[in-house]
Write a protein that holds these residues in place. Structure first.
Motif, PDB file in Angstrom:
ATOM      1  N   VAL A  18      14.238  -4.223  -3.084  1.00 26.11           N
ATOM      2  CA  VAL A  18      14.315  -4.124  -1.619  1.00 26.11           C
ATOM      3  C   VAL A  18      15.157  -2.906  -1.233  1.00 26.11           C
ATOM      4  O   VAL A  18      14.798  -2.145  -0.331  1.00 26.11           O
ATOM      5  CB  VAL A  18      14.886  -5.435  -1.016  1.00 26.11           C
ATOM      6  CG1 VAL A  18      15.281  -5.241   0.442  1.00 26.11           C
ATOM      7  CG2 VAL A  18      13.873  -6.563  -1.153  1.00 26.11           C
ATOM      8  N   GLN A  19      16.296  -2.709  -1.907  1.00 32.23           N
ATOM      9  CA  GLN A  19      17.130  -1.539  -1.623  1.00 32.23           C
ATOM     10  C   GLN A  19      16.383  -0.244  -1.925  1.00 32.23           C
ATOM     11  O   GLN A  19      16.460   0.716  -1.162  1.00 32.23           O
ATOM     12  CB  GLN A  19      18.432  -1.610  -2.430  1.00 32.23           C
ATOM     13  CG  GLN A  19      19.389  -2.666  -1.946  1.00 32.23           C
ATOM     14  CD  GLN A  19      20.624  -2.770  -2.837  1.00 32.23           C
ATOM     15  OE1 GLN A  19      20.708  -2.104  -3.875  1.00 32.23           O
ATOM     16  NE2 GLN A  19      21.572  -3.610  -2.436  1.00 32.23           N
ATOM     17  N   ASP A  20      15.642  -0.224  -3.035  1.00 29.56           N
ATOM     18  CA  ASP A  20      14.842   0.957  -3.376  1.00 29.56           C
ATOM     19  C   ASP A  20      13.807   1.238  -2.291  1.00 29.56           C
ATOM     20  O   ASP A  20      13.590   2.393  -1.895  1.00 29.56           O
ATOM     21  CB  ASP A  20      14.143   0.781  -4.727  1.00 29.56           C
ATOM     22  CG  ASP A  20      15.099   0.871  -5.907  1.00 29.56           C
ATOM     23  OD1 ASP A  20      16.260   1.299  -5.702  1.00 29.56           O
ATOM     24  OD2 ASP A  20      14.682   0.504  -7.034  1.00 29.56           O
ATOM     25  N   ILE A  21      13.161   0.187  -1.815  1.00 27.92           N
ATOM     26  CA  ILE A  21      12.142   0.354  -0.771  1.00 27.92           C
ATOM     27  C   ILE A  21      12.774   0.907   0.504  1.00 27.92           C
ATOM     28  O   ILE A  21      12.225   1.811   1.132  1.00 27.92           O
ATOM     29  CB  ILE A  21      11.405  -0.976  -0.516  1.00 27.92           C
ATOM     30  CG1 ILE A  21      10.505  -1.298  -1.704  1.00 27.92           C
ATOM     31  CG2 ILE A  21      10.598  -0.925   0.776  1.00 27.92           C
ATOM     32  CD1 ILE A  21       9.899  -2.681  -1.677  1.00 27.92           C
ATOM     33  N   HIS A  22      13.940   0.390   0.885  1.00 32.80           N
ATOM     34  CA  HIS A  22      14.625   0.895   2.075  1.00 32.80           C
ATOM     35  C   HIS A  22      15.009   2.364   1.908  1.00 32.80           C
ATOM     36  O   HIS A  22      14.855   3.164   2.838  1.00 32.80           O
ATOM     37  CB  HIS A  22      15.867   0.050   2.398  1.00 32.80           C
ATOM     38  CG  HIS A  22      15.557  -1.296   2.945  1.00 32.80           C
ATOM     39  ND1 HIS A  22      14.829  -1.514   4.089  1.00 32.80           N
ATOM     40  CD2 HIS A  22      15.882  -2.543   2.493  1.00 32.80           C
ATOM     41  CE1 HIS A  22      14.712  -2.798   4.329  1.00 32.80           C
ATOM     42  NE2 HIS A  22      15.342  -3.457   3.359  1.00 32.80           N
ATOM     43  N   THR A  23      15.482   2.722   0.739  1.00 37.84           N
ATOM     44  CA  THR A  23      15.846   4.114   0.466  1.00 37.84           C
ATOM     45  C   THR A  23      14.612   5.020   0.552  1.00 37.84           C
ATOM     46  O   THR A  23      14.653   6.093   1.163  1.00 37.84           O
ATOM     47  CB  THR A  23      16.506   4.243  -0.925  1.00 37.84           C
ATOM     48  OG1 THR A  23      17.665   3.413  -0.962  1.00 37.84           O
ATOM     49  CG2 THR A  23      16.884   5.677  -1.220  1.00 37.84           C
ATOM     50  N   LEU A  24      13.524   4.575  -0.057  1.00 35.11           N
ATOM     51  CA  LEU A  24      12.287   5.365  -0.004  1.00 35.11           C
ATOM     52  C   LEU A  24      11.768   5.483   1.423  1.00 35.11           C
ATOM     53  O   LEU A  24      11.283   6.541   1.836  1.00 35.11           O
ATOM     54  CB  LEU A  24      11.218   4.735  -0.906  1.00 35.11           C
ATOM     55  CG  LEU A  24      11.470   4.853  -2.409  1.00 35.11           C
ATOM     56  CD1 LEU A  24      10.462   4.007  -3.181  1.00 35.11           C
ATOM     57  CD2 LEU A  24      11.408   6.307  -2.845  1.00 35.11           C
ATOM     58  N   LYS A  25      11.875   4.411   2.183  1.00 34.33           N
ATOM     59  CA  LYS A  25      11.409   4.431   3.570  1.00 34.33           C
ATOM     60  C   LYS A  25      12.227   5.413   4.397  1.00 34.33           C
ATOM     61  O   LYS A  25      11.673   6.176   5.188  1.00 34.33           O
ATOM     62  CB  LYS A  25      11.479   3.033   4.171  1.00 34.33           C
ATOM     63  CG  LYS A  25      10.855   2.937   5.536  1.00 34.33           C
ATOM     64  CD  LYS A  25      10.831   1.497   6.033  1.00 34.33           C
ATOM     65  CE  LYS A  25      10.194   1.449   7.405  1.00 34.33           C
ATOM     66  NZ  LYS A  25      10.162   0.093   7.948  1.00 34.33           N
ATOM     67  N   ARG A  26      13.563   5.415   4.209  1.00 33.79           N
ATOM     68  CA  ARG A  26      14.412   6.380   4.920  1.00 33.79           C
ATOM     69  C   ARG A  26      14.029   7.809   4.544  1.00 33.79           C
ATOM     70  O   ARG A  26      13.920   8.680   5.396  1.00 33.79           O
ATOM     71  CB  ARG A  26      15.886   6.124   4.603  1.00 33.79           C
ATOM     72  CG  ARG A  26      16.529   5.059   5.464  1.00 33.79           C
ATOM     73  CD  ARG A  26      18.058   5.072   5.353  1.00 33.79           C
ATOM     74  NE  ARG A  26      18.554   4.965   3.983  1.00 33.79           N
ATOM     75  CZ  ARG A  26      18.765   3.831   3.319  1.00 33.79           C
ATOM     76  NH1 ARG A  26      18.512   2.688   3.898  1.00 33.79           N
ATOM     77  NH2 ARG A  26      19.217   3.841   2.084  1.00 33.79           N
ATOM     78  N   GLY A  27      13.836   8.041   3.256  1.00 35.80           N
ATOM     79  CA  GLY A  27      13.432   9.373   2.803  1.00 35.80           C
ATOM     80  C   GLY A  27      12.100   9.791   3.388  1.00 35.80           C
ATOM     81  O   GLY A  27      11.918  10.932   3.814  1.00 35.80           O
TER      82      GLY A  27
END
Length: 118
Positions: A18-27
């Motif tokens: 979930v944290q990875d997905i949020h980071t990718l989404k921000r990027g």
């Protein structure tokens, strides 16, 4: 106990994902914003190129008209060649300046187009 341990591990992995997905989404969102800014910049450069091209064309027409008027109203014997040459040189320098500015803006537009993949 073994099932409970595996469940806890799976939950921690899910939290990491979930944290990875949020980071990718921000990027991704930042990339989209950057792309939008680049497209706006490119549009502004294109508008400026069109304006400069129009200015150069108007200057060329004005020069042509002035030369025509000058030669139609002044006989070749009464020409102040020094004054005429000074005006001609000044006009040519202005045209050169505008053409350099136009080429510079065209290069900037080309670079911006390459940057955004057009």
């Amino acid at each position: 106990a073994e099932v409970s341990d595996r469940l806890n591990i799976r939950r921690r992995l899910n939290e990491c994902l979930v944290q990875d997905i949020h980071t990718l989404k921000r990027g991704f969102n930042q990339s989209v914003e950057h792309g939008d800014m680049q497209v706006k910049r490119l549009a502004a450069l294109r508008d400026e190129n069109e304006q400069l091209t129009s200015e150069v064309n108007m200057e060329r027409q004005q020069i042509s008209q002035l030369r025509g008027v000058y030669w139609s109203t002044v006989g070749p014997d009464s020409v102040d060649h020094a004054s005429y040459n000074n005006k001609l040189q000044s006009t040519d320098q202005e045209m050169e300046r505008l053409e350099k500015l136009l080429r510079s803006e065209q290069r900037s537009t080309h670079l911006a187009e390459m940057e955004v993949g057009l």
